[in-house]
Design a protein around this motif. Structure first.
Motif, PDB file in Angstrom:
ATOM      1  N   GLU A  57       0.832  -1.199   0.000  1.00 40.84           N
ATOM      2  CA  GLU A  57       0.000   0.000   0.000  1.00 40.84           C
ATOM      3  C   GLU A  57       0.872   1.256   0.000  1.00 40.84           C
ATOM      4  OE1 GLU A  57      -3.806   2.114   0.382  1.00 40.84           O
ATOM      5  OE2 GLU A  57      -3.012   0.303  -0.540  1.00 40.84           O
ATOM      6  N   ILE A  58       1.930   1.222   0.770  1.00 38.49           N
ATOM      7  CA  ILE A  58       2.848   2.364   0.804  1.00 38.49           C
ATOM      8  C   ILE A  58       3.502   2.568  -0.554  1.00 38.49           C
ATOM      9  CG2 ILE A  58       5.035   3.194   1.778  1.00 38.49           C
ATOM     10  CD1 ILE A  58       4.197   1.848   4.412  1.00 38.49           C
ATOM     11  N   LEU A  59       3.975   1.482  -1.165  1.00 40.56           N
ATOM     12  CA  LEU A  59       4.594   1.584  -2.482  1.00 40.56           C
ATOM     13  C   LEU A  59       3.607   2.097  -3.522  1.00 40.56           C
ATOM     14  CD1 LEU A  59       6.693  -1.709  -2.514  1.00 40.56           C
ATOM     15  CD2 LEU A  59       7.586   0.624  -2.472  1.00 40.56           C
ATOM     16  N   ARG A  60       2.355   1.675  -3.392  1.00 43.11           N
ATOM     17  CA  ARG A  60       1.346   2.092  -4.366  1.00 43.11           C
ATOM     18  C   ARG A  60       1.110   3.597  -4.329  1.00 43.11           C
ATOM     19  NH1 ARG A  60      -3.654   3.604  -4.556  1.00 43.11           N
ATOM     20  NH2 ARG A  60      -4.006   3.287  -2.315  1.00 43.11           N
ATOM     21  N   VAL A  61       0.905   4.137  -3.135  1.00 47.64           N
ATOM     22  CA  VAL A  61       0.586   5.560  -3.051  1.00 47.64           C
ATOM     23  C   VAL A  61       1.798   6.430  -3.408  1.00 47.64           C
ATOM     24  CG1 VAL A  61      -1.312   5.290  -1.426  1.00 47.64           C
ATOM     25  CG2 VAL A  61       0.999   5.613  -0.544  1.00 47.64           C
ATOM     26  N   VAL A  62       2.998   5.974  -3.053  1.00 48.87           N
ATOM     27  CA  VAL A  62       4.200   6.731  -3.433  1.00 48.87           C
ATOM     28  C   VAL A  62       4.389   6.698  -4.938  1.00 48.87           C
ATOM     29  CG1 VAL A  62       6.712   6.894  -3.215  1.00 48.87           C
ATOM     30  CG2 VAL A  62       5.332   6.378  -1.202  1.00 48.87           C
ATOM     31  N   SER A  63       4.174   5.528  -5.538  1.00 47.46           N
ATOM     32  CA  SER A  63       4.359   5.409  -6.989  1.00 47.46           C
ATOM     33  C   SER A  63       3.348   6.258  -7.749  1.00 47.46           C
ATOM     34  CB  SER A  63       4.245   3.944  -7.425  1.00 47.46           C
ATOM     35  OG  SER A  63       2.921   3.452  -7.203  1.00 47.46           O
ATOM     36  N   GLU A  64       2.110   6.356  -7.229  1.00 42.51           N
ATOM     37  CA  GLU A  64       1.090   7.194  -7.874  1.00 42.51           C
ATOM     38  C   GLU A  64       1.491   8.658  -7.838  1.00 42.51           C
ATOM     39  OE1 GLU A  64      -2.615   6.465  -5.966  1.00 42.51           O
ATOM     40  OE2 GLU A  64      -2.975   4.542  -6.984  1.00 42.51           O
ATOM     41  N   ARG A  65       2.026   9.101  -6.701  1.00 38.64           N
ATOM     42  CA  ARG A  65       2.390  10.512  -6.561  1.00 38.64           C
ATOM     43  C   ARG A  65       3.566  10.892  -7.452  1.00 38.64           C
ATOM     44  NH1 ARG A  65       3.934  14.730  -6.908  1.00 38.64           N
ATOM     45  NH2 ARG A  65       3.670  16.581  -5.585  1.00 38.64           N
ATOM     46  N   TYR A  66       4.514   9.965  -7.625  1.00 41.63           N
ATOM     47  CA  TYR A  66       5.725  10.281  -8.385  1.00 41.63           C
ATOM     48  C   TYR A  66       5.699   9.748  -9.819  1.00 41.63           C
ATOM     49  CZ  TYR A  66       8.108  12.151  -4.283  1.00 41.63           C
ATOM     50  OH  TYR A  66       8.474  12.924  -3.209  1.00 41.63           O
ATOM     51  N   ALA A 117       9.700  -0.163  -9.523  1.00 39.07           N
ATOM     52  CA  ALA A 117      10.823   0.739  -9.799  1.00 39.07           C
ATOM     53  C   ALA A 117      11.344   1.364  -8.508  1.00 39.07           C
ATOM     54  CB  ALA A 117      10.402   1.830 -10.781  1.00 39.07           C
ATOM     55  N   LEU A 118      10.444   1.554  -7.527  1.00 40.48           N
ATOM     56  CA  LEU A 118      10.861   2.131  -6.249  1.00 40.48           C
ATOM     57  C   LEU A 118      11.738   1.164  -5.455  1.00 40.48           C
ATOM     58  CD1 LEU A 118       7.536   3.785  -5.047  1.00 40.48           C
ATOM     59  CD2 LEU A 118       9.432   4.850  -6.262  1.00 40.48           C
ATOM     60  N   ALA A 127      11.684   9.651  -4.517  1.00 44.63           N
ATOM     61  CA  ALA A 127      10.521   8.776  -4.329  1.00 44.63           C
ATOM     62  C   ALA A 127      10.904   7.535  -3.534  1.00 44.63           C
ATOM     63  CB  ALA A 127       9.951   8.371  -5.691  1.00 44.63           C
ATOM     64  N   ARG A 128      12.055   6.985  -3.841  1.00 40.62           N
ATOM     65  CA  ARG A 128      12.536   5.793  -3.124  1.00 40.62           C
ATOM     66  C   ARG A 128      12.764   6.120  -1.649  1.00 40.62           C
ATOM     67  NH1 ARG A 128      15.460   0.859  -3.932  1.00 40.62           N
ATOM     68  NH2 ARG A 128      17.308   0.696  -2.614  1.00 40.62           N
ATOM     69  N   LYS A 129      13.375   7.276  -1.354  1.00 38.76           N
ATOM     70  CA  LYS A 129      13.611   7.673   0.039  1.00 38.76           C
ATOM     71  C   LYS A 129      12.294   7.877   0.776  1.00 38.76           C
ATOM     72  CE  LYS A 129      16.613  11.014  -0.889  1.00 38.76           C
ATOM     73  NZ  LYS A 129      17.572  12.126  -0.693  1.00 38.76           N
ATOM     74  N   VAL A 130      11.307   8.492   0.119  1.00 41.76           N
ATOM     75  CA  VAL A 130       9.994   8.690   0.749  1.00 41.76           C
ATOM     76  C   VAL A 130       9.361   7.346   1.075  1.00 41.76           C
ATOM     77  CG1 VAL A 130       7.640   9.520   0.381  1.00 41.76           C
ATOM     78  CG2 VAL A 130       9.576  10.958  -0.278  1.00 41.76           C
ATOM     79  N   ALA A 131       9.462   6.391   0.152  1.00 40.61           N
ATOM     80  CA  ALA A 131       8.875   5.064   0.374  1.00 40.61           C
ATOM     81  C   ALA A 131       9.563   4.354   1.538  1.00 40.61           C
ATOM     82  CB  ALA A 131       8.986   4.228  -0.900  1.00 40.61           C
ATOM     83  N   LYS A 138      14.872  -5.478   2.950  1.00 36.33           N
ATOM     84  CA  LYS A 138      14.576  -6.552   2.001  1.00 36.33           C
ATOM     85  C   LYS A 138      13.544  -6.135   0.956  1.00 36.33           C
ATOM     86  CE  LYS A 138      15.709 -10.423   5.071  1.00 36.33           C
ATOM     87  NZ  LYS A 138      15.166 -11.584   5.841  1.00 36.33           N
ATOM     88  N   GLN A 139      12.714  -5.142   1.320  1.00 35.27           N
ATOM     89  CA  GLN A 139      11.703  -4.645   0.380  1.00 35.27           C
ATOM     90  C   GLN A 139      12.341  -3.811  -0.738  1.00 35.27           C
ATOM     91  OE1 GLN A 139       8.270  -5.028   0.365  1.00 35.27           O
ATOM     92  NE2 GLN A 139       8.367  -6.451   2.080  1.00 35.27           N
ATOM     93  N   PHE A 140      13.584  -3.389  -0.526  1.00 42.68           N
ATOM     94  CA  PHE A 140      14.231  -2.481  -1.471  1.00 42.68           C
ATOM     95  C   PHE A 140      15.524  -3.058  -2.035  1.00 42.68           C
ATOM     96  CE2 PHE A 140      11.401   0.109   1.005  1.00 42.68           C
ATOM     97  CZ  PHE A 140      10.835   0.947   0.058  1.00 42.68           C
ATOM     98  N   GLY A 141      15.376  -4.219  -2.650  1.00 42.52           N
ATOM     99  CA  GLY A 141      16.470  -4.801  -3.404  1.00 42.52           C
ATOM    100  C   GLY A 141      17.701  -5.163  -2.604  1.00 42.52           C
TER     101      GLY A 141
END
Length: 321
Positions: free
Chosen positions: A235-244, A250-251, A260-264, A281-284
């Motif tokens: 859910e967090i990734l979704r709303v951040v990706s929509e805004r950016y 990609a985040l 955007a990645r830092k905000v997420a 682990k969520q970020f590669g």
């Protein structure tokens, strides 16, 4: 006089005080203090509270802590109960250890956190136990002024970021700030307390009163009011990706839109209930230590960038209940 109202919402920052029953000592040996700190560490990890400052005195303690999940009652009941159980077993006693309910004051972080941290760290000086706060072992102060004294479960960045963008410089400035207080510069920030339970500007007080009445809360608090008790990473990734305008996947990858990645990462650390390792682990395969560093950098950037502040509020406000 009735008991003070308990105000609880996700993201609230509190000054907590709890005293021994009949003003009796609650810490008799260093072993007791170490046990209490181990309980704080456990609750930091277990319930995702953010502990900014602490000091352990003989018959009471002070905490400055934040509850991203809005779970103050559960956290404080657990901390005091766990320590009471230990103390009673250790000293073969029964009954209450603490004097009634702990005191919890909701704090306006922008206006009072820095001053409140100084107030907490100067407790042993005011009590005449030491002449300088760095001589008192049982507080979080040493971790603020010396990197080698840091412990992983204390959040130093929010206070230090108010003094400088450089961590080393902010440590030096913080030591000067606290030293000035020990020399008589400061008064207790609690002198400006409203209704026994709120410490903040008039605007902040009105926002918190609105929360208590069930009214609409704007700006600073609206983002927390809408948060679920635990946000899913997706859910967090979704709303951040929509805004950016980025794909969620990609985040997770390095490169692309760094802001955007830092905000997420920031939102996931504070509101998902995941540990640093789980967020990483969520970020590669990001190293877990980089999570805290990323959040610290974003807090510093946000402080001087109103546009970024607005973006983060917009992102958080889109998280659905």
């Amino acid at each position: 006089m009735g008991r003070p109202l308990r105000i609880e919402y996700p993201g609230a920052l509190y000054h907590i005080t709890s005293r021994g029953n009949e003003k009796k000592d609650i810490f008799l040996r260093d072993k007791d203090r170490k046990k209490f700190l181990s309980i704080l560490e456990n609750y930091n990890d277990r319930y995702r509270v953010l502990i900014h400052c602490y000091v352990l005195m003989k018959n009471h303690y002070h905490l400055v802590l934040e509850t991203p999940l809005g779970n103050l009652l559960k956290v404080m009941h657990g901390i005091n109960s766990a320590y009471t159980g230990y103390f009673n077993r250790e000293y073969e006693r029964v009954g209450h250890l603490f004097q009634g309910r702990y005191r919890a004051i909701v704090v306006d972080r922008d206006a009072y956190l820095l001053e409140l941290s100084r107030y907490v760290h100067l407790n042993a000086v005011r009590a005449g136990i030491v002449d300088m706060p760095e001589k008192y072992r049982w507080s979080s102060y040493l971790g603020y002024i010396r990197k080698r004294e840091e412990v992983p479960w204390v959040e130093y960045s929010l206070v230090l970021s108010q003094l400088s963008g450089s961590r080393e410089r902010s440590r030096k400035e913080y030591k000067k700030f606290v030293t000035r207080g020990s020399e008589g510069e400061s008064e207790s920030p609690l002198r400006e307390l409203y209704g026994q339970v709120i410490l903040g500007t008039e605007e902040f007080i009105e926002r918190v009163k609105g929360a208590v009445r069930g009214g609409k809360i704007s700006e600073e608090i609206v983002d927390r009011k809408r948060l679920k008790e635990r946000l899913e990473p997706e859910e967090i990734l979704r709303v951040v990706s929509e805004r950016y305008g980025e794909e969620p996947e990609a985040l997770r990858a390095r490169g692309r839109n760094k802001t955007a990645r830092k905000v997420a990462i920031y939102l996931m650390k504070r509101y998902s209930g995941l540990s640093n390792l789980e967020v990483a682990k969520q970020f590669g395969g990001l190293h877990y230590s980089a999570v805290t560093k990323t959040c610290t950098r974003l807090e510093l950037e946000t402080k001087g960038d109103k546009r970024l502040q607005k973006v983060i509020r917009e992102v958080m406000s889109k998280v659905k209940t």
